[in-house]
Design an enzyme around this catalytic site. Structure first.
Site, PDB file in Angstrom:
ATOM      1  N   GLU A 176      47.265  36.288  35.415  1.00  0.00           N
ATOM      2  CA  GLU A 176      46.143  37.213  35.205  1.00  0.00           C
ATOM      3  C   GLU A 176      46.250  37.958  33.875  1.00  0.00           C
ATOM      4  OE1 GLU A 176      43.792  40.964  37.343  1.00  0.00           O
ATOM      5  OE2 GLU A 176      45.786  40.410  38.030  1.00  0.00           O
ATOM      6  N   LYS A 213      43.464  34.152  37.011  1.00  0.00           N
ATOM      7  CA  LYS A 213      42.560  35.252  37.349  1.00  0.00           C
ATOM      8  C   LYS A 213      42.127  35.907  36.048  1.00  0.00           C
ATOM      9  CE  LYS A 213      42.009  39.382  40.230  1.00  0.00           C
ATOM     10  NZ  LYS A 213      42.512  40.131  41.398  1.00  0.00           N
TER      11      LYS A 213
END
Length: 296
Positions: A176, A213
């Site tokens: 992420e 993400k």
């Protein structure tokens, strides 16, 4: 790797619930839920209350694998139980939801337009514990606040180095590198980030896919090369400060991306609602996020 869980993550028509608020973000999450800071007298009581909130969400009839394919947990949530059953086990066996674990310990100070992850002491022990608890994968967050090529390259290098450590335990990392949605050069940062991720994926073995993400992109389908990449199991989107309606509208324009929302998921839920009202709000929210996730 659990084959049934991997199949759900690849093919499941739904989104990932981010239930991973940690110590620093817990008071704000509780306040939005209608629990003020004077309602608890210690950190232990605070974590008891956030666990009660998460358990209430997970046990709601709206929260099943039909629309919620996965959920990201805070370490304390993994260590706790719901109705006498370990949380990760409850998620998979009772709700059909794949469990993930947040493993990062926060961010370093900004340097070069980015914030790297702080060191994670005892990570191998934590990953081993996660495997025993039935966790499928992990999530680890960095932040990008400027279109600085050197800084973004450092973020991606750190993320993928950590991802390889996670993979060595048989877990799937959700990498992420969040791009701050309010920066003026967001689109430029996303261009650099895409190129760096594609280079980093060359170093990942084909038999050990990762997940990503990412902030909802300025240009729809900007991350489609990652959605289609054979070494990427799934690309999920964070809401990043957009309202739920804004985030859902943007997500629906991105083919193959699904949601992984936190604040946008719990928006409108309060401790003061009775179970009937709570379930109605959550069912509407889950339905809207699910629809945006499958629209593309």
């Amino acid at each position: 790797m659990n084959a049934a869980q991997a199949d759900q993550m690849r093919k499941g028509a739904g989104f990932i619930a981010a239930l991973d608020q940690s110590g620093g973000s817990t008071p704000k999450a509780l306040k939005l839920y209608g629990v003020m800071e004077d309602a608890y007298g210690s950190e232990d009581e605070m974590f008891d209350m956030i666990h009660a909130m998460r358990a209430r969400i997970i046990k709601s009839p709206a929260f099943t694998g039909e629309k919620v394919v996965g959920a990201i947990l805070f370490e304390q949530t993994m260590d706790r139980e719901i109705d006498g059953i370990p949380t990760a086990t409850y998620l998979w066996e009772k709700r059909g939801v794949v469990p993930f674990l947040k493993i990062d310990k926060g961010l370093e100070a900004e340097e070069g337009g980015v914030q790297l992850m702080k060191p994670i002491p005892g990570l191998d022990d934590l990953l081993s514990k996660a495997v025993k608890a039935g966790i499928f994968g992990t999530k680890e967050r960095s932040v990008i606040s400027a279109a600085n090529p050197e800084g973004i390259a450092r973020v991606v290098a750190q993320q993928f180095a950590l991802g390889k450590q996670v993979l060595s335990h048989g877990l799937v990392p959700i990498i992420e590198p969040e791009v701050t949605i309010s920066i003026a050069d967001k689109a430029e940062a996303e261009e650099i980030l895409l190129a760096e991720i594609l280079k980093a994926l060359d170093e990942i073995p084909a038999e050990t896919p990762v997940m990503l993400k990412l902030s909802l992109p300025t240009k729809p389908n900007h991350y489609k090369p990652l959605v289609d990449h054979p070494k990427v199991m799934k690309v999920v989107a964070l809401s990043g400060g957009y309202s739920r309606d804004e985030a859902n509208a943007m997500l629906a324009q991105n083919t193959g991306m699904i949601a992984s929302f936190s604040r946008a998921l719990t928006e409108g839920l309060t401790a003061q609602q009775d179970d009937g009202a709570f379930d109605v709000v959550l069912e509407k929210t889950v339905g809207e996020i699910h629809a945006a996730s499958v629209a593309g």
